[in-house]
Motif scaffolding. Sequence first.
Motif, short mmCIF file in Angstrom:
data_model
loop_
_atom_site.label_atom_id
_atom_site.label_comp_id
_atom_site.label_asym_id
_atom_site.label_seq_id
_atom_site.Cartn_x
_atom_site.Cartn_y
_atom_site.Cartn_z
N THR A 1 53.90 14.09 29.21
CA THR A 1 52.86 15.12 29.17
C THR A 1 53.11 16.11 30.32
OG1 THR A 1 51.23 13.64 28.18
CG2 THR A 1 50.36 15.49 29.41
N VAL A 2 52.76 17.38 30.09
CA VAL A 2 52.85 18.40 31.13
C VAL A 2 51.43 18.85 31.48
CG1 VAL A 2 53.10 20.35 29.53
CG2 VAL A 2 53.95 20.55 31.89
N CYS A 3 51.21 19.07 32.77
CA CYS A 3 49.92 19.56 33.24
C CYS A 3 49.98 21.08 33.33
CB CYS A 3 49.62 18.97 34.62
SG CYS A 3 48.09 19.61 35.35
N ASN A 4 49.05 21.75 32.66
CA ASN A 4 49.00 23.22 32.71
C ASN A 4 48.51 23.73 34.05
OD1 ASN A 4 49.98 23.63 30.09
ND2 ASN A 4 47.95 23.31 29.22
N ALA A 5 47.80 22.89 34.81
CA ALA A 5 47.25 23.32 36.10
C ALA A 5 48.32 23.33 37.19
CB ALA A 5 46.10 22.41 36.51
N CYS A 6 49.12 22.26 37.28
CA CYS A 6 50.11 22.18 38.36
C CYS A 6 51.55 22.29 37.88
CB CYS A 6 49.93 20.90 39.18
SG CYS A 6 50.41 19.37 38.34
N GLY A 7 51.76 22.21 36.56
CA GLY A 7 53.10 22.37 36.00
C GLY A 7 53.98 21.14 36.05
N LYS A 8 53.46 20.04 36.55
CA LYS A 8 54.28 18.82 36.65
C LYS A 8 54.17 17.99 35.37
CE LYS A 8 54.07 18.58 41.63
NZ LYS A 8 53.65 17.81 42.80
N VAL B 1 49.12 18.78 28.09
CA VAL B 1 49.64 18.86 26.73
C VAL B 1 50.79 17.86 26.58
CG1 VAL B 1 50.79 20.36 25.03
CG2 VAL B 1 49.07 21.31 26.57
N LEU B 2 50.78 17.14 25.48
CA LEU B 2 51.87 16.21 25.18
C LEU B 2 53.12 17.00 24.85
CD1 LEU B 2 52.60 13.18 24.67
CD2 LEU B 2 52.05 13.60 22.27
N LEU B 3 54.21 16.75 25.58
CA LEU B 3 55.48 17.44 25.34
C LEU B 3 56.32 16.72 24.30
CD1 LEU B 3 56.80 18.38 28.91
CD2 LEU B 3 55.85 19.90 27.17
N ARG B 4 56.40 15.41 24.42
CA ARG B 4 57.19 14.62 23.48
C ARG B 4 56.64 13.19 23.46
NH1 ARG B 4 60.95 14.93 27.88
NH2 ARG B 4 61.32 12.86 28.73
N GLY B 5 57.03 12.49 22.39
CA GLY B 5 56.62 11.10 22.29
C GLY B 5 55.82 10.78 21.05
N ASN B 6 55.54 11.79 20.21
CA ASN B 6 54.83 11.51 18.96
C ASN B 6 55.69 11.76 17.73
OD1 ASN B 6 54.80 14.29 19.12
ND2 ASN B 6 52.70 14.52 18.43
#
Length: 114
Positions: A72-79, A99-104
């Motif tokens: 998952t990526v955090c939209n607030a801190c970008g990590k 937001v989930l980036l990958r894994g589904n």
Amino acid sequence: MHELGIVFHVIKMVEEVGEKNSLTSVARVGLALGEVSGVLPDYLQDCWKWAVQKSDLLQGSVLDVRRIDAVTVCNACGKTYGTVAHGKVCPHCGSADTVLLRGNEVELEEIEAK
């Protein structure tokens, strides 16, 4: 049990590829399976073993499942971070704007002909 539906769909795709490429027998099918896809690998394997016996092209073939870790990526801190370990809340800044980036995913990766 949606695993059986997935298996039928994969078999149909492999049979279409087999027909286009004049394959007579498939030994192995490689599938990428996301960690949070909701698909149970053991059920998928059981369904595969049953369903491929009904296909001339795939009879006796092996299903090779590769797991894709959920990130998952955090939209607030970008990590980015491991989704399963931390869920929706970012362990770096505490934000839930993620937001989930990958894994589904469930993806056909390769077909090995005999």
